[in-house]
Motif scaffolding. Structure first.
Motif, PDB file in Angstrom:
ATOM      1  N   UNK A   1     -77.568 -18.252 109.745  1.00 19.33           N
ATOM      2  CA  UNK A   1     -78.942 -18.023 109.963  1.00 19.33           C
ATOM      3  C   UNK A   1     -79.416 -16.869 110.324  1.00 19.33           C
ATOM      4  N   UNK A   2     -80.354 -16.094 110.408  1.00 21.14           N
ATOM      5  CA  UNK A   2     -80.225 -14.842 110.775  1.00 21.14           C
ATOM      6  C   UNK A   2     -80.801 -14.334 112.019  1.00 21.14           C
ATOM      7  N   UNK A   3     -80.360 -13.605 112.014  1.00 17.06           N
ATOM      8  CA  UNK A   3     -80.238 -13.309 113.344  1.00 17.06           C
ATOM      9  C   UNK A   3     -81.911 -11.968 113.618  1.00 17.06           C
ATOM     10  N   UNK A   4     -83.556 -12.982 114.017  1.00 17.12           N
ATOM     11  CA  UNK A   4     -84.916 -12.247 113.941  1.00 17.12           C
ATOM     12  C   UNK A   4     -84.977 -11.639 115.290  1.00 17.12           C
ATOM     13  N   UNK A   5     -84.306 -11.741 116.473  1.00 15.90           N
ATOM     14  CA  UNK A   5     -84.549 -11.656 117.440  1.00 15.90           C
ATOM     15  C   UNK A   5     -83.296 -11.606 118.580  1.00 15.90           C
ATOM     16  N   UNK A   6     -83.684 -10.335 119.321  1.00 18.90           N
ATOM     17  CA  UNK A   6     -82.808 -10.538 120.523  1.00 18.90           C
ATOM     18  C   UNK A   6     -83.260 -10.206 121.893  1.00 18.90           C
TER      19      UNK A   6
ATOM     20  N   UNK B   1     -82.890  -2.593 119.991  1.00 18.57           N
ATOM     21  CA  UNK B   1     -83.366  -2.675 120.968  1.00 18.57           C
ATOM     22  C   UNK B   1     -85.048  -1.250 120.772  1.00 18.57           C
ATOM     23  N   UNK B   2     -84.822  -0.758 119.447  1.00 23.39           N
ATOM     24  CA  UNK B   2     -85.701   0.437 119.176  1.00 23.39           C
ATOM     25  C   UNK B   2     -86.199  -0.112 118.614  1.00 23.39           C
ATOM     26  N   UNK B   3     -87.712   0.012 117.728  1.00 21.97           N
ATOM     27  CA  UNK B   3     -88.513  -0.215 116.953  1.00 21.97           C
ATOM     28  C   UNK B   3     -88.242   0.559 116.065  1.00 21.97           C
ATOM     29  N   UNK B   4     -88.934   1.918 116.562  1.00 21.16           N
ATOM     30  CA  UNK B   4     -88.581   2.851 115.367  1.00 21.16           C
ATOM     31  C   UNK B   4     -87.325   3.770 113.938  1.00 21.16           C
ATOM     32  N   UNK B   5     -85.837   2.814 115.104  1.00 18.65           N
ATOM     33  CA  UNK B   5     -84.817   2.819 114.861  1.00 18.65           C
ATOM     34  C   UNK B   5     -84.537   1.602 114.064  1.00 18.65           C
ATOM     35  N   UNK B   6     -85.207   1.107 113.581  1.00 13.70           N
ATOM     36  CA  UNK B   6     -85.047  -0.578 112.523  1.00 13.70           C
ATOM     37  C   UNK B   6     -85.803   0.328 111.416  1.00 13.70           C
ATOM     38  N   UNK B   7     -86.126   1.120 111.046  1.00 16.32           N
ATOM     39  CA  UNK B   7     -86.451   1.948 109.185  1.00 16.32           C
ATOM     40  C   UNK B   7     -85.984   3.255 109.000  1.00 16.32           C
ATOM     41  N   UNK B   8     -85.783   2.924 107.595  1.00 19.83           N
ATOM     42  CA  UNK B   8     -85.453   4.738 107.318  1.00 19.83           C
ATOM     43  C   UNK B   8     -86.399   4.806 106.354  1.00 19.83           C
TER      44      UNK B   8
END
Length: 113
Positions: free
Chosen positions: A7-12, A58-65
Motif C-alpha cells: 500500500x503506497x504512502x500518498x500523504x503524511x 513536508x515541502x512540496x518543492x522538495x519532492x521533485x528533481x
C-alpha cells in the motif's frame, strides 16, 4: 494497493500497522539522493553531477528533481544513491541542502544534527 499487496504512502501523516500488529504513524519522510542518472537503452541521457537532493515530504518543492532535458526524451532506466557519500561526510558541514540548518545533515566532525 499494488498487485503485490504493498500500500503506497500518498500523504503524511500516515498510519500503518507493522508486521507485529503494532500501530505506527509516519509523520515526516526525508532522505538524500545523489548520483541520479537517467538512461535510455543503456545510454546515459542525463546525470545530476555531484548534486545532492533533499527529499522532504513536508515541502512540496522538495519532492521533485529539476531536469535539464526535454520531456520528450525517452527514459527507460533511472538509478540513484540514497544518502550522503562517506567521502563528503568526513568534510564537515556544507551549504545548500547539506547545510545543517535544513534539519537533516549531520556529521561526527561538525556535531551538527
Amino acid at each position: 494497493m499494488t498487485s503485490d499487496g504493498i500500500k503506497p504512502i500518498l500523504s503524511f501523516p500516515h498510519r500503518l500497522t507493522l508486521p507485529n500488529e503494532r500501530d505506527c504513524q509516519v509523520v515526516t519522510l526525508r532522505f538524500y539522493l545523489h548520483n541520479v542518472e537517467l538512461k535510455h537503452e543503456g545510454r546515459l541521457v542525463w546525470a545530476s553531477a555531484d548534486t545532492h537532493y533533499l527529499f522532504d515530504s513536508g515541502v512540496a518543492s522538495r519532492l521533485e528533481i529539476p531536469l535539464s532535458i526535454s520531456a520528450s526524451t525517452p527514459v527507460d532506466e533511472i538509478s540513484f544513491v540514497i544518502g550522503v557519500d562517506s567521502a563528503l561526510q568526513v568534510n564537515g558541514a556544507h551549504a545548500g541542502v547539506l547545510d545543517p540548518s535544513q534539519g537533516m545533515y549531520w556529521t561526527w566532525q561538525s556535531s551538527y544534527n
